[in-house]
Design a protein around this motif. Structure first.
Motif, PDB file in Angstrom:
ATOM      1  N   PHE A  62       0.830  -1.200   0.000  1.00  0.00           N
ATOM      2  CA  PHE A  62       0.000   0.000   0.000  1.00  0.00           C
ATOM      3  C   PHE A  62       0.874   1.263   0.000  1.00  0.00           C
ATOM      4  O   PHE A  62       0.534   2.250  -0.659  1.00  0.00           O
ATOM      5  CB  PHE A  62      -0.926  -0.008   1.221  1.00  0.00           C
ATOM      6  N   LEU A  95       0.907   3.993  -3.073  1.00  0.00           N
ATOM      7  CA  LEU A  95       0.673   5.427  -2.914  1.00  0.00           C
ATOM      8  C   LEU A  95       1.800   6.236  -3.546  1.00  0.00           C
ATOM      9  O   LEU A  95       1.557   7.215  -4.263  1.00  0.00           O
ATOM     10  CB  LEU A  95       0.545   5.763  -1.428  1.00  0.00           C
ATOM     11  N   ILE A 105       1.547   6.098  -7.350  1.00  0.00           N
ATOM     12  CA  ILE A 105       0.501   6.967  -7.889  1.00  0.00           C
ATOM     13  C   ILE A 105       0.972   8.415  -7.913  1.00  0.00           C
ATOM     14  O   ILE A 105       0.751   9.144  -8.891  1.00  0.00           O
ATOM     15  CB  ILE A 105      -0.793   6.817  -7.065  1.00  0.00           C
ATOM     16  N   VAL A 106       1.621   8.842  -6.833  1.00  0.00           N
ATOM     17  CA  VAL A 106       2.109  10.224  -6.760  1.00  0.00           C
ATOM     18  C   VAL A 106       3.133  10.504  -7.852  1.00  0.00           C
ATOM     19  O   VAL A 106       3.044  11.501  -8.580  1.00  0.00           O
ATOM     20  CB  VAL A 106       2.695  10.513  -5.370  1.00  0.00           C
TER      21      VAL A 106
END
Length: 256
Positions: A44, A48, A51-52
């Motif tokens: 996870f 994250l 994605i950033v």
């Protein structure tokens, strides 16, 4: 890659002093298997981060389109033909000098360096997402952080922190790490590669907003594509030069 060392805390901190190993903490952490909680949570965390960096990489890739898009959407009916032919000659000459001497090199460098610095980090982060789900990587760290004075970073008197460095080097992670450093580390090769790209961005804004006829549009499209292709070739040459110029000892990544 640039010379850097494993990330470490303040050597004067209580935690570092009590453990007596602040100079080796980063490297030791990379060599220490993750905890069960860390293994469960890291997919996870990497997702994250991926994605950033994917969003940042997309923005940097779209930056060259900002100039023509901004001018065309200004609502003032901007025309580059009127801007060139209707302006004061002295002002136009001064503007042309500023564009050629300052804006094309600066923006060209940014248009090349920023994607090189961000897109590989997105690829590495997605790689760690996949690795975090594979049992073969369950007992090892996937990435580490290092410090370097040889790369662009925040305004600081110390060194710049570089994250997402692969602990296990493979041809895939080595390629993207080298490509990432090509963006983070200032070099003449990237600056030269950005010159035709910067010129292409101004030419696109110019002929799109002139506007030109269908035949001229084809010609200018070919010219623009040729300039972008030259930039790609120059980036490839800079990458090959970077890899070939480094000594084998400098290729090690902390924890590899």
């Amino acid at each position: 890659m640039p010379t850097y060392r494993a990330m470490k805390p303040n050597p004067n901190s209580a935690a570092a002093a009590s453990q007596g190993r602040s100079k080796r903490l980063g490297a030791d952490r990379a060599a220490t298997p993750p905890t069960p909680a860390g293994r469960a949570l890291r997919p996870f965390g990497y997702l994250l981060v991926a994605i950033v960096w994917t969003a940042i990489g997309a923005v940097t890739l779209l930056l060259p389109a900002a100039l023509p898009f901004g001018l065309s959407s200004s609502g003032d009916g901007f025309s580059s033909r009127e801007f060139v032919t209707g302006g004061d000659p002295v002002s136009m000459i001064l503007f042309a000098v500023i564009v050629v001497v300052l804006l094309i090199p600066l923006l060209g460098y940014l248009f090349v360096a920023l994607p090189l610095a961000s897109v590989p980090l997105a690829v590495l982060a997605w790689t760690y997402v996949a690795r975090s789900l594979r049992p073969a990587y369950a007992g090892e760290r996937l990435s580490s952080t290092g410090w370097s004075r040889d790369v662009i970073g925040p305004v600081t008197v110390g060194q710049t922190a570089l994250s997402l460095l692969p602990v296990r080097l493979t041809p895939w992670t080595r390629f993207w790490t080298e490509l990432m450093f090509l963006g983070w580390r200032p070099s003449r090769g990237v600056l030269i590669a950005g010159l035709p790209y910067g010129l292409a961005s101004f030419l696109v804004a110019g002929w799109l907003l002139w506007p030109v006829g269908a035949g001229a549009a084809i010609v200018w499209t070919v010219v623009t594509a040729a300039l972008v292709a030259v930039s790609v070739v120059l980036v490839v040459r800079a990458f090959r030069r970077r890899v070939s110029d480094r000594s084998p000892a400098a290729r090690a990544v902390p924890g590899s």
